[in-house]
Design a protein around this motif. Structure first.
Motif, PDB file in Angstrom:
ATOM      1  N   LEU A 121      -7.680   6.460   4.643  1.00  0.00           N
ATOM      2  CA  LEU A 121      -6.352   5.857   4.778  1.00  0.00           C
ATOM      3  C   LEU A 121      -6.441   4.422   5.293  1.00  0.00           C
ATOM      4  O   LEU A 121      -5.730   3.529   4.804  1.00  0.00           O
ATOM      5  N   LEU A 122      -7.312   4.176   6.258  1.00  0.00           N
ATOM      6  CA  LEU A 122      -7.465   2.818   6.775  1.00  0.00           C
ATOM      7  C   LEU A 122      -8.030   1.875   5.717  1.00  0.00           C
ATOM      8  O   LEU A 122      -7.597   0.721   5.617  1.00  0.00           O
ATOM      9  N   LEU A 123      -8.989   2.344   4.917  1.00  0.00           N
ATOM     10  CA  LEU A 123      -9.532   1.504   3.843  1.00  0.00           C
ATOM     11  C   LEU A 123      -8.469   1.176   2.802  1.00  0.00           C
ATOM     12  O   LEU A 123      -8.400   0.041   2.311  1.00  0.00           O
TER      13      LEU A 123
ATOM     14  N   GLY B 253      -8.823   9.876   7.875  1.00  0.00           N
ATOM     15  CA  GLY B 253      -8.309   8.684   8.548  1.00  0.00           C
ATOM     16  C   GLY B 253      -9.016   7.417   8.089  1.00  0.00           C
ATOM     17  O   GLY B 253      -8.383   6.370   7.908  1.00  0.00           O
ATOM     18  N   GLY B 254     -10.329   7.494   7.873  1.00  0.00           N
ATOM     19  CA  GLY B 254     -11.081   6.340   7.388  1.00  0.00           C
ATOM     20  C   GLY B 254     -10.648   5.914   5.995  1.00  0.00           C
ATOM     21  O   GLY B 254     -10.508   4.718   5.709  1.00  0.00           O
TER      22      GLY B 254
ATOM     23  N   LEU C 179      -5.240   1.025   3.372  1.00  0.00           N
ATOM     24  CA  LEU C 179      -4.333   0.086   4.019  1.00  0.00           C
ATOM     25  C   LEU C 179      -4.908  -1.322   4.023  1.00  0.00           C
ATOM     26  O   LEU C 179      -4.210  -2.290   3.686  1.00  0.00           O
ATOM     27  N   ILE C 180      -6.182  -1.450   4.348  1.00  0.00           N
ATOM     28  CA  ILE C 180      -6.815  -2.769   4.349  1.00  0.00           C
ATOM     29  C   ILE C 180      -6.836  -3.356   2.941  1.00  0.00           C
ATOM     30  O   ILE C 180      -6.606  -4.546   2.749  1.00  0.00           O
TER      31      ILE C 180
END
Length: 67
Positions: free
Chosen positions: A28-30, A25-26, A32-33
């Motif tokens: 994927l968030l990076l 999840g981390g 996305l950012i």
């Protein structure tokens, strides 16, 4: 006072089982950012403005400048 009886079928999730999903999840968030915040100009991975135009409204919603 009442005594609380815990159901033996319900057990907490061990950190060892939760850690791979947290890392996934981390990452994927990076990603996305990165794509929302930095995918244009000198830091661009893909040529053209396709990614920038796709996430353009998200950039403004999250407060990233782009013009």
């Amino acid at each position: 006072m009442t005594d609380t009886i815990l159901d033996p079928a319900i057990r907490p999730i061990p950190v060892r089982e939760l850690m791979p999903w947290t890392i996934f999840g981390g990452v994927l968030l990076l990603l996305l950012i990165y794509f929302v915040g930095a995918e244009e100009g000198a830091t661009s991975i893909f040529s053209g403005m396709y990614i920038h135009e796709f996430v353009h409204d998200g950039r403004h919603l999250l407060g990233f400048p782009c013009h």
